[in-house]
Design an enzyme around this catalytic site. Structure first.
Site, mmCIF file in Angstrom:
data_model
loop_
_atom_site.group_PDB
_atom_site.id
_atom_site.type_symbol
_atom_site.label_atom_id
_atom_site.label_comp_id
_atom_site.label_asym_id
_atom_site.label_seq_id
_atom_site.Cartn_x
_atom_site.Cartn_y
_atom_site.Cartn_z
ATOM 1 N N THR A 181 -16.191 15.312 -31.095
ATOM 2 C CA THR A 181 -15.302 16.211 -30.364
ATOM 3 C C THR A 181 -14.236 16.770 -31.308
ATOM 4 O O THR A 181 -13.799 16.064 -32.217
ATOM 5 C CB THR A 181 -14.613 15.427 -29.227
ATOM 6 O OG1 THR A 181 -15.625 14.964 -28.326
ATOM 7 C CG2 THR A 181 -13.633 16.301 -28.446
ATOM 8 N N SER A 231 -12.379 20.528 -33.273
ATOM 9 C CA SER A 231 -12.727 21.845 -33.823
ATOM 10 C C SER A 231 -13.825 21.744 -34.875
ATOM 11 O O SER A 231 -14.711 22.614 -34.948
ATOM 12 C CB SER A 231 -11.478 22.521 -34.399
ATOM 13 O OG SER A 231 -10.877 21.696 -35.376
ATOM 14 N N GLY A 245 -15.519 14.476 -36.435
ATOM 15 C CA GLY A 245 -14.382 14.701 -37.333
ATOM 16 C C GLY A 245 -13.430 13.509 -37.311
ATOM 17 O O GLY A 245 -13.731 12.458 -36.745
ATOM 18 N N ALA A 246 -12.281 13.679 -37.934
ATOM 19 C CA ALA A 246 -11.236 12.640 -37.927
ATOM 20 C C ALA A 246 -9.895 13.314 -38.179
ATOM 21 O O ALA A 246 -9.837 14.433 -38.708
ATOM 22 C CB ALA A 246 -11.507 11.592 -39.001
ATOM 23 N N ASP A 247 -8.841 12.623 -37.791
ATOM 24 C CA ASP A 247 -7.491 13.133 -38.075
ATOM 25 C C ASP A 247 -6.996 12.636 -39.423
ATOM 26 O O ASP A 247 -6.253 13.334 -40.106
ATOM 27 C CB ASP A 247 -6.542 12.718 -36.946
ATOM 28 C CG ASP A 247 -6.995 13.304 -35.617
ATOM 29 O OD1 ASP A 247 -7.098 14.543 -35.544
ATOM 30 O OD2 ASP A 247 -7.301 12.538 -34.696
ATOM 31 N N GLY A 281 -8.771 10.743 -32.444
ATOM 32 C CA GLY A 281 -8.284 10.853 -31.075
ATOM 33 C C GLY A 281 -7.271 11.954 -30.877
ATOM 34 O O GLY A 281 -6.680 12.063 -29.804
ATOM 35 N N GLU A 329 -15.815 8.579 -28.042
ATOM 36 C CA GLU A 329 -16.264 8.676 -29.442
ATOM 37 C C GLU A 329 -16.635 7.301 -29.979
ATOM 38 O O GLU A 329 -17.665 7.125 -30.632
ATOM 39 C CB GLU A 329 -15.158 9.301 -30.304
ATOM 40 C CG GLU A 329 -14.930 10.771 -29.990
ATOM 41 C CD GLU A 329 -13.714 11.377 -30.678
ATOM 42 O OE1 GLU A 329 -13.619 12.599 -30.691
ATOM 43 O OE2 GLU A 329 -12.861 10.631 -31.188
ATOM 44 N N LYS A 363 -7.575 15.829 -44.601
ATOM 45 C CA LYS A 363 -7.643 14.605 -43.790
ATOM 46 C C LYS A 363 -7.741 13.328 -44.638
ATOM 47 O O LYS A 363 -7.575 12.231 -44.112
ATOM 48 C CB LYS A 363 -8.859 14.656 -42.857
ATOM 49 C CG LYS A 363 -8.988 15.918 -42.007
ATOM 50 C CD LYS A 363 -7.933 15.999 -40.957
ATOM 51 C CE LYS A 363 -8.067 17.183 -40.027
ATOM 52 N NZ LYS A 363 -9.161 17.108 -39.081
HETATM 53 C C1 5RP Z 1 -10.981 14.098 -31.121
HETATM 54 C C2 5RP Z 1 -11.060 13.612 -32.522
HETATM 55 C C3 5RP Z 1 -11.311 14.624 -33.580
HETATM 56 O O1 5RP Z 1 -12.411 14.232 -34.321
HETATM 57 C C4 5RP Z 1 -10.112 14.737 -34.466
HETATM 58 O O2 5RP Z 1 -8.971 14.997 -33.672
HETATM 59 C C5 5RP Z 1 -10.280 15.838 -35.509
HETATM 60 O O3 5RP Z 1 -10.267 17.071 -34.881
HETATM 61 P P1 5RP Z 1 -10.435 18.438 -35.653
HETATM 62 O O4 5RP Z 1 -11.847 18.486 -36.149
HETATM 63 O O5 5RP Z 1 -10.138 19.477 -34.597
HETATM 64 O O6 5RP Z 1 -9.434 18.467 -36.785
HETATM 65 O O7 5RP Z 1 -10.940 12.447 -32.824
HETATM 66 O O8 5RP Z 1 -10.644 13.073 -30.234
#
Ligand code: 5RP
Length: 223
Positions: A32, A34, A86-88, A99, A107, A125
């Site tokens: 989930t 972008s 993805g990840a933050d 998250g 996830e 990231k």
């Molecule tokens: C969603 C997530 C996403 O993987 C995380 O927030 C990264 O998002 P983005 O690809 O938009 O930077 O954990 O719950």
């Protein structure tokens, strides 16, 4: 390159990986956010190669279906070769903080059924120590205040994500001010707090492969 161009490049690299490495007619786990959205758009181009997907959120489920990609219930799937998300934040050891989009619980559940977790990120990231990005924690609504007190005892400053309800009907506390020295130990500690459904550390089960987008190209890193 813009951040979106980097996300698009890494999403394409992940779809190329699926086309080359994953057996035809497999079921794939889909994350989930972008970057995951760009991956879904790339997956649509090779959808005849896959049997179905499992989505980690209602938003991803809708996007997959809009592309004509089949989505099945996780309860009907015993194992999946790959989960892409993805990840933050992510460390060189491939522990992740996730998250930001609020989908952390589903996830973590979908990832648990996958053999290989492929994390797709742009280079912003990658961090040596996680915690600068506020750590999302999904909480049962009636436990919000109690969980916030417990998180404060651990040195964090929890803030309710205003106006947000998860796909599971819960709330998110975003925990600011952390500097996470031992992600797996902290994930385990948070798992002991009653009222927390899921915390956003993915360290006990880290990613297996990081595809990291840089202006020089997509780097593949293993933990
Ligand atoms: C969603 C997530 C996403 O993987 C995380 O927030 C990264 O998002 P983005 O690809 O938009 O930077 O954990 O719950």
């Amino acid at each position: 390159m813009t951040q979106d161009e980097l996300k698009q490049a890494v999403a394409k690299a992940a779809a190329d990986y699926v086309a080359a490495e994953v057996p035809a007619n497999s079921i794939l786990g889909v994350g989930t956010g972008s970057t995951a959205n760009f991956f879904i758009d790339e997956l649509a181009k090779i959808k005849s190669r896959i049997a179905a997907t499992v989505a980690s959120s209602e938003a991803s489920r809708k996007r997959l279906l809009d592309h004509g990609i089949k989505v099945v219930d996780l309860n009907d799937v015993e194992r999946m070769p790959v989960y892409v998300d993805g990840a933050d934040e992510i460390t060189p050891q491939l522990a992740m903080l996730k998250g930001g989009g609020g989908a952390l619980t589903r996830e973590k559940i979908v990832a648990a059924v996958a053999d290989t977790f492929i994390c797709v990120c742009d280079q912003s990231k990658l961090v040596e120590r996680m915690g600068k990005f506020p750590l999302p924690v999904e909480v049962i609504p009636m436990a919000r205040a109690q969980v916030a007190r417990e998180l404060a005892k651990l040195g964090g400053q929890p803030k309710l994500r205003e106006g947000f309800t998860t796909d599971n009907g819960n709330v998110i506390l975003d925990v600011h001010g952390l500097s996470i020295a031992d992600p797996a130990a902290f994930e385990t500690k948070l798992n002991q707090i009653v009222g927390i459904v899921t915390n956003g550390l993915f360290a006990c089960r880290p990613a297996d492969l990081l595809l990291l987008a840089t202006p020089e190209g997509v780097r593949a890193m293993r933990g």
